[in-house]
Scaffold this motif. Structure first.
Motif, PDB file in Angstrom:
ATOM      1  N   GLY A  56     -59.808  65.412  12.330  1.00 10.28           N
ATOM      2  CA  GLY A  56     -60.979  66.050  11.737  1.00 10.28           C
ATOM      3  C   GLY A  56     -60.884  67.337  11.462  1.00 10.28           C
ATOM      4  N   THR A  57     -59.972  68.197  12.109  1.00  9.85           N
ATOM      5  CA  THR A  57     -59.674  69.529  11.712  1.00  9.85           C
ATOM      6  C   THR A  57     -58.234  69.754  11.177  1.00  9.85           C
ATOM      7  OG1 THR A  57     -60.933  70.109  13.782  1.00  9.85           O
ATOM      8  CG2 THR A  57     -59.475  71.905  12.886  1.00  9.85           C
ATOM      9  N   THR A  58     -57.937  70.471  10.351  1.00  4.74           N
ATOM     10  CA  THR A  58     -56.829  70.949   9.674  1.00  4.74           C
ATOM     11  C   THR A  58     -56.850  72.277   9.420  1.00  4.74           C
ATOM     12  OG1 THR A  58     -57.790  70.738   7.149  1.00  4.74           O
ATOM     13  CG2 THR A  58     -56.591  68.786   8.300  1.00  4.74           C
ATOM     14  N   HIS A  59     -55.609  72.846   9.336  1.00  2.00           N
ATOM     15  CA  HIS A  59     -55.146  74.376   9.267  1.00  2.00           C
ATOM     16  C   HIS A  59     -54.124  74.350   8.153  1.00  2.00           C
ATOM     17  CE1 HIS A  59     -55.467  78.419   9.608  1.00  2.00           C
ATOM     18  NE2 HIS A  59     -54.314  78.583  10.410  1.00  2.00           N
ATOM     19  N   TYR A  60     -54.136  75.531   7.132  1.00  2.00           N
ATOM     20  CA  TYR A  60     -52.930  75.687   6.424  1.00  2.00           C
ATOM     21  C   TYR A  60     -52.563  77.061   6.473  1.00  2.00           C
ATOM     22  CZ  TYR A  60     -54.549  71.298   4.543  1.00  2.00           C
ATOM     23  OH  TYR A  60     -54.938  69.826   4.402  1.00  2.00           O
ATOM     24  N   ALA A  61     -51.354  77.320   6.121  1.00  3.82           N
ATOM     25  CA  ALA A  61     -50.702  78.629   5.833  1.00  3.82           C
ATOM     26  C   ALA A  61     -51.590  78.966   4.421  1.00  3.82           C
ATOM     27  CB  ALA A  61     -49.220  78.553   5.756  1.00  3.82           C
ATOM     28  N   ASP A  62     -51.666  80.463   4.517  1.00  4.04           N
ATOM     29  CA  ASP A  62     -52.332  80.876   3.153  1.00  4.04           C
ATOM     30  C   ASP A  62     -51.358  80.633   1.994  1.00  4.04           C
ATOM     31  OD1 ASP A  62     -53.617  83.981   4.627  1.00  4.04           O
ATOM     32  OD2 ASP A  62     -54.194  82.009   4.432  1.00  4.04           O
ATOM     33  N   SER A  63     -49.985  80.572   2.103  1.00  5.31           N
ATOM     34  CA  SER A  63     -49.263  80.345   1.001  1.00  5.31           C
ATOM     35  C   SER A  63     -49.262  78.963   0.265  1.00  5.31           C
ATOM     36  CB  SER A  63     -47.713  80.517   1.451  1.00  5.31           C
ATOM     37  OG  SER A  63     -47.423  79.672   2.505  1.00  5.31           O
ATOM     38  N   VAL A  64     -49.904  78.046   1.104  1.00  2.00           N
ATOM     39  CA  VAL A  64     -50.020  76.469   0.595  1.00  2.00           C
ATOM     40  C   VAL A  64     -51.399  76.291   0.533  1.00  2.00           C
ATOM     41  CG1 VAL A  64     -47.860  75.986   1.831  1.00  2.00           C
ATOM     42  CG2 VAL A  64     -49.865  75.437   2.627  1.00  2.00           C
ATOM     43  N   LYS A  65     -52.349  77.008   0.769  1.00  2.00           N
ATOM     44  CA  LYS A  65     -53.685  76.509   0.847  1.00  2.00           C
ATOM     45  C   LYS A  65     -54.161  76.366  -0.638  1.00  2.00           C
ATOM     46  CE  LYS A  65     -55.992  78.638   3.889  1.00  2.00           C
ATOM     47  NZ  LYS A  65     -56.671  79.763   4.793  1.00  2.00           N
ATOM     48  N   GLY A  66     -54.692  75.306  -0.766  1.00  2.00           N
ATOM     49  CA  GLY A  66     -55.265  74.553  -2.210  1.00  2.00           C
ATOM     50  C   GLY A  66     -54.158  73.791  -2.839  1.00  2.00           C
ATOM     51  N   ARG A  67     -53.019  74.026  -2.408  1.00  2.00           N
ATOM     52  CA  ARG A  67     -51.909  72.982  -3.116  1.00  2.00           C
ATOM     53  C   ARG A  67     -51.279  71.902  -2.170  1.00  2.00           C
ATOM     54  NH1 ARG A  67     -47.259  75.338  -3.974  1.00  2.00           N
ATOM     55  NH2 ARG A  67     -47.366  76.765  -2.156  1.00  2.00           N
ATOM     56  N   PHE A  68     -51.320  72.192  -0.819  1.00  2.00           N
ATOM     57  CA  PHE A  68     -50.836  71.065   0.229  1.00  2.00           C
ATOM     58  C   PHE A  68     -52.137  70.549   0.866  1.00  2.00           C
ATOM     59  CE2 PHE A  68     -46.522  72.960   1.131  1.00  2.00           C
ATOM     60  CZ  PHE A  68     -46.142  73.180  -0.186  1.00  2.00           C
ATOM     61  N   THR A  69     -51.976  69.124   1.050  1.00  2.00           N
ATOM     62  CA  THR A  69     -52.871  68.519   2.061  1.00  2.00           C
ATOM     63  C   THR A  69     -52.225  67.717   3.095  1.00  2.00           C
ATOM     64  OG1 THR A  69     -54.265  68.273   0.225  1.00  2.00           O
ATOM     65  CG2 THR A  69     -54.729  66.876   2.091  1.00  2.00           C
ATOM     66  N   ILE A  70     -52.699  67.906   4.398  1.00  2.00           N
ATOM     67  CA  ILE A  70     -52.086  67.251   5.344  1.00  2.00           C
ATOM     68  C   ILE A  70     -53.183  65.909   5.725  1.00  2.00           C
ATOM     69  CG2 ILE A  70     -53.077  68.842   7.163  1.00  2.00           C
ATOM     70  CD1 ILE A  70     -50.406  68.470   8.883  1.00  2.00           C
ATOM     71  N   SER A  71     -52.281  64.693   6.208  1.00  2.00           N
ATOM     72  CA  SER A  71     -53.417  63.850   6.700  1.00  2.00           C
ATOM     73  C   SER A  71     -52.721  63.013   7.596  1.00  2.00           C
ATOM     74  CB  SER A  71     -53.840  63.003   5.498  1.00  2.00           C
ATOM     75  OG  SER A  71     -52.645  62.397   4.836  1.00  2.00           O
ATOM     76  N   ARG A  72     -53.338  62.286   8.412  1.00  2.03           N
ATOM     77  CA  ARG A  72     -52.786  61.394   9.257  1.00  2.03           C
ATOM     78  C   ARG A  72     -53.548  59.969   9.345  1.00  2.03           C
ATOM     79  NH1 ARG A  72     -52.854  64.297  14.949  1.00  2.03           N
ATOM     80  NH2 ARG A  72     -51.902  62.355  15.627  1.00  2.03           N
ATOM     81  N   ASP A  73     -52.735  58.879  10.041  1.00  2.00           N
ATOM     82  CA  ASP A  73     -53.356  57.526  10.176  1.00  2.00           C
ATOM     83  C   ASP A  73     -53.000  57.172  11.380  1.00  2.00           C
ATOM     84  OD1 ASP A  73     -53.796  55.012  10.183  1.00  2.00           O
ATOM     85  OD2 ASP A  73     -53.238  54.357   8.062  1.00  2.00           O
ATOM     86  N   ASN A  74     -53.800  57.127  12.280  1.00  2.00           N
ATOM     87  CA  ASN A  74     -53.502  57.024  13.638  1.00  2.00           C
ATOM     88  C   ASN A  74     -53.372  55.395  13.945  1.00  2.00           C
ATOM     89  OD1 ASN A  74     -53.641  59.573  14.398  1.00  2.00           O
ATOM     90  ND2 ASN A  74     -55.493  59.584  15.315  1.00  2.00           N
ATOM     91  N   THR A  75     -53.970  54.703  13.204  1.00  2.00           N
ATOM     92  CA  THR A  75     -53.460  53.172  13.277  1.00  2.00           C
ATOM     93  C   THR A  75     -52.021  52.953  12.797  1.00  2.00           C
ATOM     94  OG1 THR A  75     -53.938  52.661  11.031  1.00  2.00           O
ATOM     95  CG2 THR A  75     -56.083  52.621  12.447  1.00  2.00           C
ATOM     96  N   LYS A  76     -51.421  53.805  12.040  1.00  2.00           N
ATOM     97  CA  LYS A  76     -49.917  53.595  11.797  1.00  2.00           C
ATOM     98  C   LYS A  76     -48.981  54.715  12.405  1.00  2.00           C
ATOM     99  CE  LYS A  76     -51.241  51.659   7.380  1.00  2.00           C
ATOM    100  NZ  LYS A  76     -51.060  51.678   5.640  1.00  2.00           N
ATOM    101  N   ASN A  77     -49.403  55.448  13.084  1.00  2.00           N
ATOM    102  CA  ASN A  77     -48.903  56.709  13.797  1.00  2.00           C
ATOM    103  C   ASN A  77     -47.929  57.316  12.543  1.00  2.00           C
ATOM    104  OD1 ASN A  77     -49.702  55.629  15.939  1.00  2.00           O
ATOM    105  ND2 ASN A  77     -47.760  55.157  17.016  1.00  2.00           N
ATOM    106  N   THR A  78     -48.691  57.880  11.581  1.00  2.00           N
ATOM    107  CA  THR A  78     -47.933  58.561  10.739  1.00  2.00           C
ATOM    108  C   THR A  78     -48.659  59.852  10.345  1.00  2.00           C
ATOM    109  OG1 THR A  78     -49.115  57.319   8.863  1.00  2.00           O
ATOM    110  CG2 THR A  78     -46.806  56.612   9.545  1.00  2.00           C
ATOM    111  N   VAL A  79     -47.883  60.699   9.830  1.00  2.00           N
ATOM    112  CA  VAL A  79     -48.641  62.045   9.179  1.00  2.00           C
ATOM    113  C   VAL A  79     -48.006  62.375   7.923  1.00  2.00           C
ATOM    114  CG1 VAL A  79     -47.173  63.604  10.401  1.00  2.00           C
ATOM    115  CG2 VAL A  79     -49.225  64.306   9.911  1.00  2.00           C
ATOM    116  N   ASN A  80     -48.730  62.916   6.907  1.00  2.00           N
ATOM    117  CA  ASN A  80     -48.228  63.001   5.548  1.00  2.00           C
ATOM    118  C   ASN A  80     -48.805  64.425   5.049  1.00  2.00           C
ATOM    119  OD1 ASN A  80     -47.616  60.256   5.187  1.00  2.00           O
ATOM    120  ND2 ASN A  80     -49.691  59.835   5.376  1.00  2.00           N
ATOM    121  N   LEU A  81     -47.849  64.867   4.248  1.00  2.00           N
ATOM    122  CA  LEU A  81     -48.222  66.366   3.636  1.00  2.00           C
ATOM    123  C   LEU A  81     -47.971  65.868   2.132  1.00  2.00           C
ATOM    124  CD1 LEU A  81     -48.574  69.317   4.218  1.00  2.00           C
ATOM    125  CD2 LEU A  81     -46.119  69.505   3.755  1.00  2.00           C
TER     126      LEU A  81
END
Length: 122
Positions: A56-81
């Protein structure tokens, strides 16, 4: 003990997109905040993005904000960028990492993957 394995790196032209994935095993995935870090040649490893255990909470470095998106799927034990509008300065080895606390400090992350190379050509 948590094991992490990244995939999805490669060579892309400036302005292009890539999606990195990290598969976790060996622990209760939802108990960990997950982060992405990167390290370019001759530079220190730097924070890119983080996501809380429940996602529910995400945080980004200023250099990538607006361009990168982090997400996760706890049913599959994965995190994506998801990385869009890539720039040559995004070239680095990208690492996923797991932390038992919410942090952007790499020293708070106890578990690390082996890294995946991202190269952005101009």
């Amino acid at each position: 003990q948590v094991q992490l394995a990244e995939s999805g790196g490669g060579l892309v032209q400036a302005g292009g997109s890539l999606r990195l994935s990290c598969a976790a095993s060996g622990g209760t995935f939802r108990n960990y905040a997950m982060g992405w870090f990167r390290q370019a040649p001759g530079k220190e490893r730097e924070f890119v993005a983080a996501i809380s255990g429940a996602g529910g909470t995400t945080h980004y470095a200023d250099s990538v904000k607006g361009r990168f998106t982090i997400s996760r799927d706890n049913t599959k034990n994965t995190v994506n960028l998801r990385m869009n509008s890539l720039k040559p300065e995004d070239t680095a080895v990208y690492y996923c990492a797991a932390s038992s606390i919410w942090s952007e400090n790499r020293y708070d992350y106890a578990y690390w993957g082996q890294g995946t190379q991202v190269t952005v050509s101009s």
